[in-house]
Design a protein around this motif. Structure first.
Motif, PDB file in Angstrom:
ATOM      1  N   TYR A 150      -1.377 -27.110   2.558  1.00 27.34           N
ATOM      2  CA  TYR A 150      -0.836 -27.245   1.200  1.00 27.34           C
ATOM      3  C   TYR A 150      -1.468 -26.221   0.274  1.00 27.34           C
ATOM      4  CZ  TYR A 150       0.838 -29.664  -3.006  1.00 27.34           C
ATOM      5  OH  TYR A 150       1.457 -29.980  -4.191  1.00 27.34           O
ATOM      6  N   LEU A 151      -2.799 -26.066   0.391  1.00 30.80           N
ATOM      7  CA  LEU A 151      -3.519 -25.086  -0.422  1.00 30.80           C
ATOM      8  C   LEU A 151      -3.000 -23.679  -0.135  1.00 30.80           C
ATOM      9  CD1 LEU A 151      -5.930 -24.187  -2.234  1.00 30.80           C
ATOM     10  CD2 LEU A 151      -7.324 -24.180  -0.161  1.00 30.80           C
ATOM     11  N   LEU A 152      -2.801 -23.367   1.151  1.00 30.01           N
ATOM     12  CA  LEU A 152      -2.344 -22.034   1.536  1.00 30.01           C
ATOM     13  C   LEU A 152      -0.975 -21.709   0.951  1.00 30.01           C
ATOM     14  CD1 LEU A 152      -3.317 -21.648   5.311  1.00 30.01           C
ATOM     15  CD2 LEU A 152      -3.983 -20.156   3.436  1.00 30.01           C
ATOM     16  N   THR A 153       0.003 -22.575   1.196  1.00 30.00           N
ATOM     17  CA  THR A 153       1.366 -22.262   0.774  1.00 30.00           C
ATOM     18  C   THR A 153       1.507 -22.265  -0.746  1.00 30.00           C
ATOM     19  OG1 THR A 153       1.972 -24.594   1.097  1.00 30.00           O
ATOM     20  CG2 THR A 153       2.436 -23.080   2.907  1.00 30.00           C
ATOM     21  N   ALA A 154       0.802 -23.180  -1.424  1.00 29.20           N
ATOM     22  CA  ALA A 154       0.876 -23.224  -2.886  1.00 29.20           C
ATOM     23  C   ALA A 154       0.225 -21.991  -3.499  1.00 29.20           C
ATOM     24  CB  ALA A 154       0.213 -24.497  -3.408  1.00 29.20           C
ATOM     25  N   THR A 155      -0.921 -21.565  -2.954  1.00 28.94           N
ATOM     26  CA  THR A 155      -1.642 -20.423  -3.511  1.00 28.94           C
ATOM     27  C   THR A 155      -0.892 -19.126  -3.265  1.00 28.94           C
ATOM     28  OG1 THR A 155      -3.746 -21.566  -3.111  1.00 28.94           O
ATOM     29  CG2 THR A 155      -3.845 -19.207  -3.528  1.00 28.94           C
ATOM     30  N   ILE A 156      -0.390 -18.953  -2.042  1.00 29.90           N
ATOM     31  CA  ILE A 156       0.307 -17.711  -1.697  1.00 29.90           C
ATOM     32  C   ILE A 156       1.608 -17.570  -2.480  1.00 29.90           C
ATOM     33  CG2 ILE A 156       1.561 -16.541   0.160  1.00 29.90           C
ATOM     34  CD1 ILE A 156      -0.572 -17.661   2.097  1.00 29.90           C
ATOM     35  N   SER A 157       2.336 -18.664  -2.646  1.00 23.28           N
ATOM     36  CA  SER A 157       3.665 -18.569  -3.251  1.00 23.28           C
ATOM     37  C   SER A 157       3.625 -18.431  -4.763  1.00 23.28           C
ATOM     38  CB  SER A 157       4.498 -19.799  -2.875  1.00 23.28           C
ATOM     39  OG  SER A 157       3.890 -20.994  -3.364  1.00 23.28           O
ATOM     40  N   GLY A 158       2.543 -18.840  -5.421  1.00 22.27           N
ATOM     41  CA  GLY A 158       2.490 -18.827  -6.884  1.00 22.27           C
ATOM     42  C   GLY A 158       2.827 -17.483  -7.509  1.00 22.27           C
ATOM     43  N   PRO A 159       2.087 -16.414  -7.198  1.00 20.15           N
ATOM     44  CA  PRO A 159       2.407 -15.110  -7.802  1.00 20.15           C
ATOM     45  C   PRO A 159       3.807 -14.604  -7.448  1.00 20.15           C
ATOM     46  CG  PRO A 159       0.195 -15.099  -6.873  1.00 20.15           C
ATOM     47  CD  PRO A 159       0.849 -16.370  -6.411  1.00 20.15           C
ATOM     48  N   ILE A 160       4.288 -14.916  -6.246  1.00 16.56           N
ATOM     49  CA  ILE A 160       5.633 -14.474  -5.845  1.00 16.56           C
ATOM     50  C   ILE A 160       6.687 -15.173  -6.699  1.00 16.56           C
ATOM     51  CG2 ILE A 160       7.294 -14.417  -3.950  1.00 16.56           C
ATOM     52  CD1 ILE A 160       4.870 -14.245  -2.036  1.00 16.56           C
ATOM     53  N   TYR A 161       6.540 -16.481  -6.887  1.00 19.98           N
ATOM     54  CA  TYR A 161       7.464 -17.207  -7.759  1.00 19.98           C
ATOM     55  C   TYR A 161       7.419 -16.656  -9.186  1.00 19.98           C
ATOM     56  CZ  TYR A 161       8.509 -21.067  -4.504  1.00 19.98           C
ATOM     57  OH  TYR A 161       8.958 -21.829  -3.465  1.00 19.98           O
ATOM     58  N   GLU A 192       8.849  -2.059  -8.156  1.00 17.18           N
ATOM     59  CA  GLU A 192       8.789  -3.380  -8.804  1.00 17.18           C
ATOM     60  C   GLU A 192       7.843  -4.277  -8.016  1.00 17.18           C
ATOM     61  OE1 GLU A 192       9.625  -5.483 -12.100  1.00 17.18           O
ATOM     62  OE2 GLU A 192      10.560  -3.563 -11.625  1.00 17.18           O
ATOM     63  N   PRO A 193       6.526  -4.103  -8.189  1.00 17.95           N
ATOM     64  CA  PRO A 193       5.547  -4.831  -7.370  1.00 17.95           C
ATOM     65  C   PRO A 193       5.521  -6.325  -7.669  1.00 17.95           C
ATOM     66  CG  PRO A 193       4.437  -3.627  -9.104  1.00 17.95           C
ATOM     67  CD  PRO A 193       5.878  -3.214  -9.162  1.00 17.95           C
ATOM     68  N   ILE A 194       5.121  -7.103  -6.657  1.00 19.87           N
ATOM     69  CA  ILE A 194       4.939  -8.544  -6.839  1.00 19.87           C
ATOM     70  C   ILE A 194       3.874  -8.808  -7.898  1.00 19.87           C
ATOM     71  CG2 ILE A 194       4.077 -10.643  -5.706  1.00 19.87           C
ATOM     72  CD1 ILE A 194       6.893 -10.036  -4.929  1.00 19.87           C
ATOM     73  N   VAL A 195       2.765  -8.096  -7.812  1.00 21.69           N
ATOM     74  CA  VAL A 195       1.694  -8.182  -8.806  1.00 21.69           C
ATOM     75  C   VAL A 195       1.507  -6.786  -9.403  1.00 21.69           C
ATOM     76  CG1 VAL A 195      -0.713  -8.747  -9.260  1.00 21.69           C
ATOM     77  CG2 VAL A 195       0.562 -10.039  -7.531  1.00 21.69           C
ATOM     78  N   PRO A 196       2.090  -6.512 -10.573  1.00 21.78           N
ATOM     79  CA  PRO A 196       1.959  -5.178 -11.169  1.00 21.78           C
ATOM     80  C   PRO A 196       0.490  -4.857 -11.470  1.00 21.78           C
ATOM     81  CG  PRO A 196       3.682  -6.457 -12.257  1.00 21.78           C
ATOM     82  CD  PRO A 196       2.925  -7.401 -11.391  1.00 21.78           C
ATOM     83  N   LEU A 197      -0.014  -3.801 -10.862  1.00 17.92           N
ATOM     84  CA  LEU A 197      -1.417  -3.438 -11.076  1.00 17.92           C
ATOM     85  C   LEU A 197      -1.664  -2.975 -12.507  1.00 17.92           C
ATOM     86  CD1 LEU A 197      -2.244  -1.603  -7.717  1.00 17.92           C
ATOM     87  CD2 LEU A 197      -2.412  -4.038  -8.288  1.00 17.92           C
ATOM     88  N   SER A 198      -0.587  -2.585 -13.196  1.00 18.97           N
ATOM     89  CA  SER A 198      -0.750  -2.170 -14.588  1.00 18.97           C
ATOM     90  C   SER A 198      -1.267  -3.310 -15.461  1.00 18.97           C
ATOM     91  CB  SER A 198       0.589  -1.667 -15.143  1.00 18.97           C
ATOM     92  OG  SER A 198       1.572  -2.683 -15.096  1.00 18.97           O
ATOM     93  N   LEU A 199      -1.022  -4.565 -15.027  1.00 17.25           N
ATOM     94  CA  LEU A 199      -1.545  -5.697 -15.793  1.00 17.25           C
ATOM     95  C   LEU A 199      -3.060  -5.636 -15.909  1.00 17.25           C
ATOM     96  CD1 LEU A 199       0.545  -8.734 -14.433  1.00 17.25           C
ATOM     97  CD2 LEU A 199       0.685  -7.709 -16.710  1.00 17.25           C
ATOM     98  N   ARG A 202       6.929  -9.814 -18.480  1.00 16.22           N
ATOM     99  CA  ARG A 202       5.793  -9.914 -17.554  1.00 16.22           C
ATOM    100  C   ARG A 202       5.101 -11.275 -17.627  1.00 16.22           C
ATOM    101  NH1 ARG A 202       3.798  -4.800 -15.849  1.00 16.22           N
ATOM    102  NH2 ARG A 202       5.591  -3.419 -15.689  1.00 16.22           N
ATOM    103  N   ILE A 203       5.615 -12.187 -18.436  1.00 17.56           N
ATOM    104  CA  ILE A 203       4.920 -13.456 -18.659  1.00 17.56           C
ATOM    105  C   ILE A 203       4.815 -14.277 -17.377  1.00 17.56           C
ATOM    106  CG2 ILE A 203       5.273 -15.754 -19.671  1.00 17.56           C
ATOM    107  CD1 ILE A 203       5.776 -14.411 -22.326  1.00 17.56           C
ATOM    108  N   GLY A 204       5.884 -14.324 -16.583  1.00 16.94           N
ATOM    109  CA  GLY A 204       5.854 -15.128 -15.357  1.00 16.94           C
ATOM    110  C   GLY A 204       4.789 -14.660 -14.391  1.00 16.94           C
ATOM    111  N   VAL A 205       4.779 -13.358 -14.100  1.00 16.64           N
ATOM    112  CA  VAL A 205       3.804 -12.843 -13.138  1.00 16.64           C
ATOM    113  C   VAL A 205       2.389 -12.879 -13.707  1.00 16.64           C
ATOM    114  CG1 VAL A 205       4.042 -10.398 -13.806  1.00 16.64           C
ATOM    115  CG2 VAL A 205       3.374 -10.995 -11.476  1.00 16.64           C
ATOM    116  N   ALA A 206       2.236 -12.670 -15.023  1.00 14.56           N
ATOM    117  CA  ALA A 206       0.901 -12.724 -15.628  1.00 14.56           C
ATOM    118  C   ALA A 206       0.341 -14.142 -15.576  1.00 14.56           C
ATOM    119  CB  ALA A 206       0.958 -12.226 -17.071  1.00 14.56           C
TER     120      ALA A 206
END
Length: 547
Positions: A61-72, A259-266, A396-400
């Protein structure tokens, strides 16, 4: 005004509050699921004959919730919050029903993983929805409620899980999610606007998402395995190094895709970087408290699992109060640096008080320490989200937001691993010393070192009546020493638990120092970053002219 903000502002205040209520209800289900299941797990594992897979029921549960958060979070920026949150809540409800129907431990683990995939979106997307509905200057009034939801779920979860398991069966701790979740789902489907951002690119970084999962999964599994292994074990250090290697590859990919999953510019945003780092470090102390204090209450104070949950009520009360109050304060005065430095300093002081924990520590004194710790950690749950959302553009609010919650979860996991290592080391050195100090002859110590087979059989640091367990193995001539042995073991365990709080102290102090270097950007009264602001990269706020 952009289309997304117009859609949000066209909602009436009542509709906004209904959406907020539905989001809080969905979040409550997600948070409650993490606390209610813990009480029922021993019964579930027994019924499904899954002792060897026990830890995976939590880890997956920890794995799937943590990994999927930034992608969502990224997907919600691209396609809007509505389809993502409806999909996530639906997946959570379907997998809840399947988890309740599980006939084997393998099925249960699979469906818990699917629950994590659904639940992983709920928290970051919920916070992003609030950002769509209210300007940064207004958000503080509502973000504190999210910290309160977690506090309430931690309070009622263990007791509710115990009652349901003991009366109608553990299956119903999953079935109960369905009618409540359907209410939330209906309101969100009916009222949440279909906010779309036509200016956002539609290039999804599939490779980056896959490599991100390959980086986080072995790293988290390695951290989890540290509970029973050594840093040098392949299943611990080896997996963590593998995760770090994939992490380096992930950063390389993210620096090159459009269009990165986690924009490094943040991370070039000073406010964002400091807030994320501070949240990561503040999580050390909070997770250590909520995991190790119940263990102390059960192992030393003799409380049941449910009673131990209620014994940390002062911690949760302080957290709920300060989370709500801090949001209101920032909403009213528009300032946050002094508040956050002060709250993190208070957390460090409270954790320092816990380093004085002993087996005979007065319960009322513990409650005071817990209340202070709750007051110290509460603002972090509300204000850091507000700071991050105020620092980035709406697209950028969702990914931030999801990045902030991701680092909070990782910080808690890292902190618990470090604290668990310290606990094991202290128990190895203190157990014998404290038993001798309690008046037991050294000749009796052979069977009481933490790593010995006898200690494992006796579960010296487990729950229940230690004296009764000792009475079954100690010969008649040594029965009179049992109270002293119990006293020594409990004192050693208390000293070991007390030592774990140094991890949280270090984290809180460093976090406070980092926050002191924040440039305090006033809360915006509009959704968009001001048009007259200086030229900057997308999603990056201008450097303030004043500190």
């Amino acid at each position: 005004m952009s289309e997304p903000n117009a859609a949000a502002l066209n909602l009436s205040p009542r509709e906004k509050l209904e959406i907020l209520g539905a989001i809080l209800l969905a979040m409550f289900l997600f948070a409650l699921d993490q606390t209610v299941v813990g009480t029922a797990l021993p019964k579930i594992v027994t019924d499904l004959h899954g002792d060897k897979l026990y830890t995976w029921s939590v880890t997956i549960y920890l794995l799937t919730a943590t990994i999927s958060g930034p992608i969502y979070g990224k997907l919600s920026d691209l396609f809007g919050r509505r389809p993502i949150v409806i999909f996530a809540v639906s997946l959570f409800l379907i997998s809840s029903a399947l988890a309740g129907l599980s006939g084997s431990m393998e099925q249960f683990i699979l469906f818990r993983g699917l629950q994590g995939l659904g639940g992983g979106a709920v928290f970051p997307i919920a916070l992003a929805v609030v950002a769509d509905l209210y300007t940064p200057a207004e958000r503080g009034k509502y973000l504190g409620l999210f910290g309160a939801v977690f506090g309430v779920s931690s309070l009622v979860g263990p007791g509710l899980g115990g009652v349901i398991t003991d009366t109608v069966g553990w299956h119903w701790i999953f079935y109960i999610n369905i009618p409540i979740g359907l209410i939330s789902l209906f309101i969100l489907w009916r009222l949440l606007p279909a906010i779309r951002r036509p200016e956002a690119a539609r290039n999804i970084d599939y490779v980056g998402a896959g490599v991100f999962a390959l980086a986080i999964a072995p790293f988290l599994i390695g951290l989890t395995n540290k509970q029973t292994g050594q840093w040098t074990d392949p299943a611990v250090g080896g997996l963590m190094l593998l995760g770090l290697a994939f992490g380096a590859l992930f950063l390389w990919i993210e620096s090159r895709v459009p269009e990165p999953i986690v924009p490094l510019s943040l991370f070039r945003i000073r406010t964002f970087s400091i807030s994320v780092a501070a949240m990561f470090l503040a999580a050390f102390g909070f997770f250590t408290l909520v995991i190790f204090l119940p263990r102390w209450f059960q192992s030393v104070a003799g409380a049941s699992a449910t009673e131990s949950g209620y014994n940390i009520l002062p911690l949760l009360a302080g957290l709920i109060f300060s989370a709500i109050a801090s949001g209101q304060i920032v909403a009213r005065v528009g300032r946050y640096k002094l508040l956050m430095v002060g709250s993190l300093a208070l957390l460090a002081v409270a954790l320092f008080l816990f380093t004085n924990l002993h087996a005979d520590t007065n319960r009322q004194v513990l409650w005071l320490w817990m209340a202070l710790a709750g007051l110290g950690i509460g603002p972090s749950f509300a204000v850091f989200t507000l700071i991050v959302q105020n620092a980035v553009s709406p697209d950028r609010i969702g990914v931030a937001t999801s990045s902030l919650t991701f680092f909070q979860q990782i910080g808690g996991t890292v902190g618990l691993t470090l604290a668990g290592t310290i606990l094991g080391d202290r128990l190895a050195t203190e157990t014998g010393a404290q038993i001798i100090k309690a008046g037991v002859p050294a000749a009796f110590l052979a069977g009481f070192s933490p790593g010995s087979p006898a200690a494992a059989r006796l579960a010296l640091f487990g729950t229940g009546d230690l004296a009764a367990r000792l009475a079954t193995v100690i010969p008649p001539e040594g029965q009179g020493l049992i109270p002293a042995i119990v006293k020594g073991v409990h004192e050693a365990f208390s000293i070991g638990i007390a030592s774990t709080f140094w991890v949280g102290i270090a984290g809180a102090v460093i976090a406070a120092v980092l926050v002191a270097f924040l440039h305090e950007v006033p809360m915006r009264h509009t959704f968009e970053i001001e048009e007259h602001a200086p030229e900057r990269a997308p999603g990056i706020e201008p450097e303030p002219t004043a500190g």
